[in-house]
Design an enzyme around this catalytic site. Structure first.
Site, short mmCIF file in Angstrom:
data_model
loop_
_atom_site.label_atom_id
_atom_site.label_comp_id
_atom_site.label_asym_id
_atom_site.label_seq_id
_atom_site.Cartn_x
_atom_site.Cartn_y
_atom_site.Cartn_z
N ALA A 144 0.86 -1.18 0.00
CA ALA A 144 0.00 0.00 0.00
C ALA A 144 0.90 1.23 0.00
CB ALA A 144 -0.87 -0.01 1.25
N GLU B 47 -0.72 -9.18 -1.46
CA GLU B 47 -2.17 -9.44 -1.33
C GLU B 47 -2.85 -9.35 -2.70
OE1 GLU B 47 -2.43 -6.54 1.97
OE2 GLU B 47 -3.63 -8.07 2.97
N1 3HC Z 1 4.60 3.49 0.25
C1 3HC Z 1 5.09 4.70 -0.05
N2 3HC Z 1 6.39 4.92 -0.32
C2 3HC Z 1 7.21 3.87 -0.29
C3 3HC Z 1 6.76 2.57 0.02
C4 3HC Z 1 5.37 2.40 0.29
N3 3HC Z 1 4.85 1.20 0.56
N4 3HC Z 1 7.81 1.73 -0.01
C5 3HC Z 1 8.88 2.46 -0.34
N5 3HC Z 1 8.52 3.75 -0.50
C6 3HC Z 1 9.40 4.86 -0.91
C7 3HC Z 1 10.44 5.18 0.14
O1 3HC Z 1 9.96 6.09 1.07
C8 3HC Z 1 11.56 5.75 -0.71
O2 3HC Z 1 11.21 7.06 -1.02
P1 3HC Z 1 12.35 8.18 -1.18
O3 3HC Z 1 13.23 7.69 -2.28
O4 3HC Z 1 11.59 9.41 -1.49
O5 3HC Z 1 13.04 8.22 0.15
C9 3HC Z 1 11.47 4.96 -2.01
O6 3HC Z 1 10.15 4.40 -2.02
C10 3HC Z 1 12.47 3.83 -2.10
O7 3HC Z 1 12.41 3.05 -0.91
P2 3HC Z 1 13.73 2.52 -0.19
O8 3HC Z 1 14.73 3.61 -0.05
O9 3HC Z 1 13.29 1.79 1.02
O10 3HC Z 1 14.28 1.51 -1.32
P3 3HC Z 1 14.90 0.08 -1.17
O11 3HC Z 1 15.17 -0.37 -2.56
O12 3HC Z 1 15.98 0.08 -0.16
O13 3HC Z 1 13.72 -0.85 -0.58
C11 3HC Z 1 11.52 -1.77 -0.41
C12 3HC Z 1 12.57 -1.09 -1.30
C13 3HC Z 1 12.02 -3.15 0.03
C14 3HC Z 1 10.25 -1.90 -1.19
C15 3HC Z 1 11.31 -0.90 0.87
O14 3HC Z 1 11.04 0.42 0.47
C16 3HC Z 1 10.19 -1.34 1.75
O15 3HC Z 1 10.36 -2.24 2.55
N6 3HC Z 1 9.00 -0.69 1.61
C17 3HC Z 1 7.89 -0.92 2.47
C18 3HC Z 1 7.17 -2.18 2.11
C19 3HC Z 1 5.97 -2.35 3.01
O16 3HC Z 1 6.03 -2.21 4.20
N7 3HC Z 1 4.84 -2.69 2.40
C20 3HC Z 1 3.64 -2.88 3.14
C21 3HC Z 1 2.91 -1.58 3.20
S1 3HC Z 1 1.49 -1.64 4.26
C22 3HC Z 1 0.33 -2.43 3.35
O17 3HC Z 1 0.58 -2.87 2.26
C23 3HC Z 1 -1.02 -2.49 3.97
C24 3HC Z 1 -1.92 -3.44 3.26
O18 3HC Z 1 -1.92 -4.68 3.90
C25 3HC Z 1 -3.31 -2.94 3.18
#
Ligand code: 3HC
Ligand code: NAI
Length: 693
Positions: A65, A108
């Site tokens: 998300a 999901e």
């Molecule tokens: N939403 C919004 N922005 C996100 C994001 C997300 N889910 N995931 C990453 N970003 C953004 C980061 O803030 C970053 O932005 P910036 O360059 O402006 O600082 C950019 O994307 C790149 O992220 P990283 O620097 O972390 O890049 P990496 O390549 O090191 O890692 C990743 C990539 C593994 C995808 C890591 O970003 C990550 O773990 N993201 C979160 C994943 C996550 O937690 N997903 C679940 C979200 S909650 C959800 O899905 C709820 C659902 O069940 C309803």
């Protein structure tokens, strides 16, 4: 090709429709992406194609998300369940083609495809728990139906990113396709589905994998027990577990979904997830330095030198060997060098899942030497010798003479003035502080200390290098103790004062442990050793530490310190310590008083926040969130409380902290003098989080 919207296209490859998402950086499920998916699947379902492939451009499949949308007013758009229903009920096979990461909402979505293919480098997971959440789009109900209850428990409560190969063995990926050939592989798989008339698998309708856990509540009870320490204080793991229980025990998929929804909303509106989501962005923001542009050319670091193979030097060296960078380690004497290298080897051999071949490879990257001239071809030299300014100045003078032009000269000092160290060199622009935390091969934090003259490319290179070696970097300016230890000293002072007023060390420790720290300051001293920096000959029995050390109560290693320890190193309150403390209090002529847990917590925490404000006021940290990054990664501040500055806002902001500081100042003096900026923030009704740098 049809453009569905600005982030989605629909193309036809023979008899297969391909929906492609392109929403950098990580194809997160923003409103736009959801709309694109909804309209894309609608169009593909209505076309005369035989199958549909969902694939993403850029570095990754959908990474979840869009976290930045949480808590913000939503614009009208397709919901995630709308998209998922459209996919699951598609009249023709839907195949999700995965590269990079399929995480959270991204997985999901993929779980609503009938099949999943992935390249071997892909990773899949439900990491919501790390944001204080649970998968809120059916993931808690679908995952156990695919991988079974026990695997789902592990995956969802750890948030682990599961490599594609393992995911395939768990049944989460149906086919691995050749690296770099995802689209071709996915199309071939789609055509196979059509040719073989494969069923349209709806995970939500298959309960087989749940059967094994039916009527066996002990599976959940044991899992909770086994992980109690790890989950302590966090709300989200328990909510994730409850959802899987609901998957097993509910009469229908929809009934389980309703439980998921309710628990998801509970977490989403709570303070823990707010803290953990804030923290996710805080860590990423910390890498951004306003006056050091992102595209600053970096210095190349191909070889590293480390001076000193003691506690820190050894751990620091491991970080570089782990990523394939050769390291020269220089010591004063052969036995110290041998000891240092032997400790590194032992650490490798003892690490979990140690592979002898990997250990040898890493050890082969480490070269020991007694000659600083061996630093001549190093690109970065990190000094980790004794914490004395005269010694630091001496070694930096030598480094200046030996190292090649352009080499970065770093100090691992935890308190000393980087500018003073830099002043003995002819290249202060190349000098920086790289403050690792102990154990340096484990702890995530790297405080990067910017000297007055440190060059921008030296800062940029250090910040990038931190990421490469798996650290989280936060930038600090030169001041005693920088961000972390400077604030810690406030807490240490109050902890020591509290035990001289009537609280016992175990009272202070218990309050901080219950707050969420891994241990309190006195248990920590016992672990580190009370005699660090204590010299028997200089001891006059004037402090509690003198008395304890003289009685050979030097911490866990001698079986006693502030606490008594049994043979398994379990701590028990000590009568000896209590008597010693009471004797000190008696000498002051005062009576010990009963100190409430509330006072203990407030006196330990509020002066820290106040010091954080001073650090910001002096420009020694860029933004409040950098301070939180330091405390969560370096000092065990519970991430579900966001960090000291976030916590300050959570409990009432600058106004509340100011009120408390003034109250304490009135009775206990200027240890509690409020920072001028604290007064200003309070007067302007601002938050700490507004200090964004
Ligand atoms: N939403 C919004 N922005 C996100 C994001 C997300 N889910 N995931 C990453 N970003 C953004 C980061 O803030 C970053 O932005 P910036 O360059 O402006 O600082 C950019 O994307 C790149 O992220 P990283 O620097 O972390 O890049 P990496 O390549 O090191 O890692 C990743 C990539 C593994 C995808 C890591 O970003 C990550 O773990 N993201 C979160 C994943 C996550 O937690 N997903 C679940 C979200 S909650 C959800 O899905 C709820 C659902 O069940 C309803
Ligand atoms: P240590 O005493 O374990 O190791 C220092 C090593 O440096 C010793 O092996 C010594 O022989 C060697 N050494 C001293 N002078 C030298 C010289 N001129 N040339 C080559 N080697 C020399 O000390 P530790 O704990 O590793 O600390 C080192 C530095 O790291 C200090 O500045 C300290 O403040 C800092 N630091 C320590 C932390 C800790 O928790 N121990 C945490 C963060 C920083």
């Amino acid at each position: 090709m049809t453009e569905i919207n600005s982030v989605t296209t629909l193309t036809r490859e023979g008899d297969v429709d391909v929906i492609t998402l392109n929403s950098p950086p990580v194809n997160a499920l923003s409103a736009n992406v959801r709309d694109g998916l909804f309209e894309g699947f609608k169009a593909a379902a209505a076309s005369d194609s035989k199958a549909i492939v969902l694939i993403c451009d850029g570095r990754t499949f959908i990474a979840g998300a869009d976290i930045s949308e949480f808590g913000a007013p939503g614009k009208p758009s397709a919901s995630l369940p709308d998209v998922q229903n459209m996919m699951e009920n598609s009249p023709k096979p839907v195949i999700a083609a995965i590269h990079g990461t399929a995480l959270g909402g991204g997985l999901e979505v993929a779980l609503c495809a009938h099949y999943r293919v992935a390249v071997p480098s892909a990773k899949l997971g439900l990491p919501e728990v790390a944001l204080g959440l649970l998968p809120g789009a059916g993931g808690t109900q679908r995952l156990p139906r695919v991988v079974g209850v026990e695997n789902a428990l592990e995956m969802m409560t750890s948030g682990r990113h599961v490599p594609a190969k393992e995911a395939a063995s768990l049944g989460l990926v149906d086919e691995l396709v050749e690296e770099g050939k995802l689209k071709e592989g996915a199309l071939a798989f789609a055509r196979k589905c059509v040719a073989e008339n494969k069923p349209l698998v709806k995970i939500s309708e298959n309960n087989t994998k749940l059967e094994a856990a039916k009527g066996k509540p002990e599976i959940f009870a044991e899992f909770r027990k086994k992980n109690a320490r790890k989950f302590r204080g966090f709300d989200a793991p328990e909510a994730n577990i409850k959802c899987i229980e609901a998957a097993v025990n509910s009469a229908s998929f929809d009934e389980g979904l309703a439980v998921e929804r309710k628990l998801f909303m509970g977490l989403m509106t709570g303070s823990q997830s707010a803290a953990q989501r804030y923290y996710f962005f805080a860590e990423r923001t910390a890498a951004k330095i306003p006056d050091v542009p992102d595209d600053t050319p970096l210095r190349e670091i191909k070889k590293v030198g480390v001076l000193g193979a003691g506690t820190m030097g050894g751990g620091i060296s491991m970080n570089f060997a782990n990523v394939g960078i050769p390291v020269v380690i220089v010591e004063l004497k052969q036995d110290a060098l041998d000891r240092g290298l032997a400790t590194i080897r032992k650490n490798y051999e003892r690490s979990r899942g140690a592979d002898p071949a990997v250990t040898e490879k890493r050890m082969s990257l480490l070269t020991g030497s007694l000659d600083m001239n061996d630093f001549a071809d190093c690109d970065l030299i990190i000094e980790a010798v004794f914490e004395r300014m005269d010694i630091k100045k001496d070694v930096f003078t030598k480094l200046d003479a030996i190292c090649k032009p352009g080499a970065i000269l770093a100090s691992n000092t935890s308190y000393l003035n980087i500018d003073e160290i830099a002043s003995v060199t002819k290249r202060p622009q190349d000098v920086i502080g790289l403050h690792f935390f102990s154990p340096a091969n484990v702890m995530k934090l790297l405080e990067v200390i910017r000297g007055e003259k440190t060059a921008k490319d030296v800062i940029a290179t250090s910040m990038k290098l931190a990421k490469k070696i798996g650290k989280i970097a936060a930038l600090a300016g030169v001041c005693p103790g920088f961000i972390g230890n400077r604030m810690l000293s406030q807490r240490q002072r109050e902890a020591q004062k509290l035990i001289m007023e009537g609280a016992m060390p175990w009272d202070v420790d218990r309050v901080l442990y219950d707050f969420g720290f891994p241990m309190g300051p006195f248990a920590m001293s016992d672990l580190a050793g009370l005699d660090i920096g204590w010299v028997k000959e200089n001891s006059k029995g004037e402090t509690l530490r003198d008395v304890l050390c003289e009685a050979d109560r030097r911490g866990q290693k001698t079986g006693a310190g502030y606490y008594d320890y049994d043979e398994n190193r379990n701590a028990k309150p000590s009568e000896f310590t209590e008597n010693a403390i009471n004797a000190f209090i008696a000498k002051t002529g005062k009576n010990p008083r009963k100190i409430s847990d509330e006072e203990i917590l407030e006196r330990c925490i509020f002066p820290m926040i106040n010091e954080g404000v001073k650090i910001l006021e002096e420009g020694k940290a860029i933004r409040a969130s950098d301070i939180d990054v330091v405390w969560v990664n370096g000092y065990g501040w519970p991430v579900y409380r966001g960090g000291p500055m976030f916590y300050g806002d959570l409990i009432g902001g600058p106004a509340k902290v100011l009120e408390k500081m003034k109250e304490f100042q009135a009775t206990m003096g200027d240890d509690f003098k409020p920072a001028a900026l604290l007064e200003k923030l309070a007067a302007e009704g601002k938050k700490f989080g507004d200090l964004k740098g």
